[in-house]
Design an enzyme around this catalytic site. Structure first.
Site, PDB file in Angstrom:
ATOM      1  NE  ARG A 232      -4.225  -1.085   0.150  1.00  0.00           N
ATOM      2  CZ  ARG A 232      -4.515  -1.888  -0.840  1.00  0.00           C
ATOM      3  NH1 ARG A 232      -3.503  -2.349  -1.815  1.00  0.00           N
ATOM      4  NH2 ARG A 232      -5.744  -2.735  -0.689  1.00  0.00           N
ATOM      5  CG  HIS A 280      -3.020   0.077  -6.567  1.00  0.00           C
ATOM      6  ND1 HIS A 280      -3.376   0.600  -5.438  1.00  0.00           N
ATOM      7  CD2 HIS A 280      -3.217  -1.224  -6.338  1.00  0.00           C
ATOM      8  CE1 HIS A 280      -3.828  -0.324  -4.716  1.00  0.00           C
ATOM      9  NE2 HIS A 280      -3.713  -1.385  -5.177  1.00  0.00           N
TER      10      HIS A 280
HETATM   11  P1  NDP Z   1      -2.295 -11.614   4.418  1.00  0.00           P
HETATM   12  O1  NDP Z   1      -2.942 -10.970   5.603  1.00  0.00           O
HETATM   13  O2  NDP Z   1      -1.967 -12.987   3.936  1.00  0.00           O
HETATM   14  O3  NDP Z   1      -0.587 -11.201   4.828  1.00  0.00           O
HETATM   15  C1  NDP Z   1      -0.134 -10.168   5.657  1.00  0.00           C
HETATM   16  C2  NDP Z   1       1.275 -10.274   6.035  1.00  0.00           C
HETATM   17  O4  NDP Z   1       1.659  -9.138   6.579  1.00  0.00           O
HETATM   18  C3  NDP Z   1       1.306 -11.388   7.289  1.00  0.00           C
HETATM   19  O5  NDP Z   1       2.528 -12.061   6.844  1.00  0.00           O
HETATM   20  C4  NDP Z   1       1.386 -10.500   8.428  1.00  0.00           C
HETATM   21  O6  NDP Z   1       1.947 -11.137   9.448  1.00  0.00           O
HETATM   22  C5  NDP Z   1       2.127  -9.315   8.046  1.00  0.00           C
HETATM   23  N1  NDP Z   1       2.060  -8.105   8.902  1.00  0.00           N
HETATM   24  C6  NDP Z   1       0.864  -7.499   9.266  1.00  0.00           C
HETATM   25  N2  NDP Z   1       1.042  -6.557   9.969  1.00  0.00           N
HETATM   26  C7  NDP Z   1       2.324  -6.712  10.545  1.00  0.00           C
HETATM   27  C8  NDP Z   1       3.030  -6.088  11.439  1.00  0.00           C
HETATM   28  N3  NDP Z   1       2.438  -5.016  11.669  1.00  0.00           N
HETATM   29  N4  NDP Z   1       4.291  -6.162  11.407  1.00  0.00           N
HETATM   30  C9  NDP Z   1       4.821  -7.244  10.698  1.00  0.00           C
HETATM   31  N5  NDP Z   1       4.271  -8.137   9.969  1.00  0.00           N
HETATM   32  C10 NDP Z   1       2.842  -7.808   9.694  1.00  0.00           C
HETATM   33  O7  NDP Z   1      -2.179 -10.511   3.183  1.00  0.00           O
HETATM   34  P2  NDP Z   1      -1.808 -10.709   1.618  1.00  0.00           P
HETATM   35  O8  NDP Z   1      -0.551 -11.365   1.664  1.00  0.00           O
HETATM   36  O9  NDP Z   1      -3.074 -11.381   0.961  1.00  0.00           O
HETATM   37  O10 NDP Z   1      -2.031  -9.387   1.287  1.00  0.00           O
HETATM   38  C11 NDP Z   1      -0.976  -8.158   1.654  1.00  0.00           C
HETATM   39  C12 NDP Z   1      -1.261  -6.966   1.133  1.00  0.00           C
HETATM   40  O11 NDP Z   1      -0.976  -6.829  -0.281  1.00  0.00           O
HETATM   41  C13 NDP Z   1      -2.840  -6.504   1.094  1.00  0.00           C
HETATM   42  O12 NDP Z   1      -3.322  -6.075   2.575  1.00  0.00           O
HETATM   43  C14 NDP Z   1      -2.696  -5.153   0.149  1.00  0.00           C
HETATM   44  O13 NDP Z   1      -2.617  -4.102   0.829  1.00  0.00           O
HETATM   45  C15 NDP Z   1      -1.544  -5.511  -0.852  1.00  0.00           C
HETATM   46  N6  NDP Z   1      -2.247  -5.989  -2.177  1.00  0.00           N
HETATM   47  C16 NDP Z   1      -1.914  -5.103  -3.280  1.00  0.00           C
HETATM   48  C17 NDP Z   1      -2.075  -5.207  -4.341  1.00  0.00           C
HETATM   49  C18 NDP Z   1      -1.839  -4.520  -5.582  1.00  0.00           C
HETATM   50  O14 NDP Z   1      -2.052  -4.674  -6.746  1.00  0.00           O
HETATM   51  N7  NDP Z   1      -0.760  -3.525  -5.654  1.00  0.00           N
HETATM   52  C19 NDP Z   1      -2.967  -6.556  -4.864  1.00  0.00           C
HETATM   53  C20 NDP Z   1      -3.475  -7.287  -3.626  1.00  0.00           C
HETATM   54  C21 NDP Z   1      -2.992  -6.777  -2.268  1.00  0.00           C
HETATM   55  P3  NDP Z   1       1.389 -12.571  10.080  1.00  0.00           P
HETATM   56  O15 NDP Z   1       1.802 -13.708   9.146  1.00  0.00           O
HETATM   57  O16 NDP Z   1       2.040 -12.633  11.372  1.00  0.00           O
HETATM   58  O17 NDP Z   1       0.043 -12.531  10.191  1.00  0.00           O
HETATM   59  C1  OXD Z   2      -5.964  -5.241  -3.393  1.00  0.00           C
HETATM   60  C2  OXD Z   2      -5.280  -4.460  -4.418  1.00  0.00           C
HETATM   61  O1  OXD Z   2      -5.925  -5.257  -2.140  1.00  0.00           O
HETATM   62  O2  OXD Z   2      -5.754  -4.632  -5.727  1.00  0.00           O
HETATM   63  O3  OXD Z   2      -6.400  -6.435  -3.682  1.00  0.00           O
HETATM   64  O4  OXD Z   2      -4.849  -3.370  -3.961  1.00  0.00           O
END
Ligand code: NDP
Ligand code: OXD
Length: 317
Positions: A232, A280
């Protein structure tokens, strides 16, 4: 004869995601509305949303489940009047595949000197810089969830060393893992290409700042660390990224997400020679793939089965 109760309607509010496509696909299975009727619309049981119109969800007294049309849910949790019902986010093979492609593409471009070659080509320079093998380069993935975990496996298959950082302790085969505040500095110190796949939460907002970039491995095989952010935009401080590039603390950056989107025309990131910008677009939510998953969840929910991929509101993702 008792009549079958009418199927709960679905509210659709997906800003900037080709709503017509979602509408066509959802309405083949269920009645779909784009605006609740009146002050309180009791006929709507489900909502499929992306950056929904403010206040629209609070007008649904019989809402049972909210489906985020994307993996991230910061757009939803930012609504101060969000109803207290389960939120289901996107976890889907094709979305993960898109992200794996994007991360592999950007990591390989930094690794295989894409920035240097594009600059050389513009000047018709025939020169082969030193190319370290992938096995000497450590990619550090911040956020080892659905997307980060899959990206880690793809990068391992390409031969990179892979480090991962998460909130809680985690084991991923082949990945050197770190977690929490205490794990952050050792994770950064061991990383040449930082890939950010964190969710935006109060704990992660602004995390990619100068102090984080400064802690990346400064004497690694690429001649300086690189950044890839596909999580993000508000995870990063863009002024700090520009400063780090200026100082040479950061060699190059690939950014898919920005503090303000669309990236304002006046942003220096657009024209910076060491920055690669995408709008994005790392992993697109494809209605054709996601609508069947949402409808299947609704059917399972109505049979009394538990929902999958439910957001932990307290953690914020
Ligand atoms: P998940 O919820 O599966 O994974 C999130 C990861 O981040 C987990 O490993 C989690 O840790 C870690 N995390 C969260 N908070 C913290 C913190 N405070 N400190 C350290 N680690 C942290 O999410 P996804 O992998 O499915 O997606 C991740 C992000 O990708 C989405 O939230 C979105 O913002 C972004 N995204 C962007 C897209 C784009 O087109 N640019 C498309 C899709 C998604 P833990 O394993 O311990 O829970
Ligand atoms: C998502 C994105 O969160 O597209 O899926 O950013």
């Amino acid at each position: 004869m008792t009549e079958k109760p009418a199927a709960g309607r679905i509210l659709l509010s997906v800003t900037g995601m080709y709503p017509q496509r979602w509408y066509e696909l959802l309405s083949r299975a269920r009645p779909v509305v784009l605006e609740p009727e009146g002050e309180a619309d009791p006929t709507i049981h489900y909502a499929v949303v992306w950056k929904q119109k403010r206040g629209v969800l609070k007008r649904l007294p019989n809402l049972k489940v909210i489906f985020s049309a994307g993996a991230g849910v910061d757009h939803l949790l930012a609504d101060p009047e969000l109803p207290d019902v389960p939120i289901v986010r996107v976890v889907a093979e094709n979305l993960t595949q898109y992200m794996v492609e994007y991360v592999s593409w950007r990591v390989l471009d930094h690794h295989r000197q894409g920035f240097a070659y594009r600059a050389q080509q513009a000047q018709k320079i025939w020169h082969e810089p030193h190319q370290p093998p992938a096995g000497e380069v450590a990619v550090g993935i911040m956020g080892l969830g659905e997307l980060g975990g899959a990206a880690a496996r793809a990068l391992l298959a390409l031969g990179f060393k892979v480090n991962g950082w998460s909130r809680r302790e985690k084991r991923v085969e082949g990945v050197t893992t770190f977690h929490g505040e205490a794990g952050l500095t050792p994770f950064l110190n061991a990383t040449d290409i930082l890939v950010v796949l964190l969710p935006l939460t109060p704990a992660t907002e602004g995390i990619i700042d100068h102090s984080v970039l400064k802690r990346l491995r400064q004497n690694g095989p690429l001649g300086g660390p690189c950044l890839v952010n596909a999580g993000r935009g508000r995870l990063q401080k863009e002024a700090d990224i520009l400063r780090a590039l200026e100082e040479g603390v950061l060699k190059e950056a690939s950014l898919d997400v920005f503090e303000t989107e669309p990236l304002p025309e006046k942003s220096p990131l657009w024209t910076h020679p060491k920055v690669f910008v995408t709008p994005h677009a790392a992993a697109t939510s494809d209605a054709a793939q996601l609508v069947p998953l949402m409808l299947a969840q609704i059917e399972a929910f109505e049979r009394g089965e538990p929902l999958r991929n439910v957001v932990d509101r307290e953690a914020g993702y």
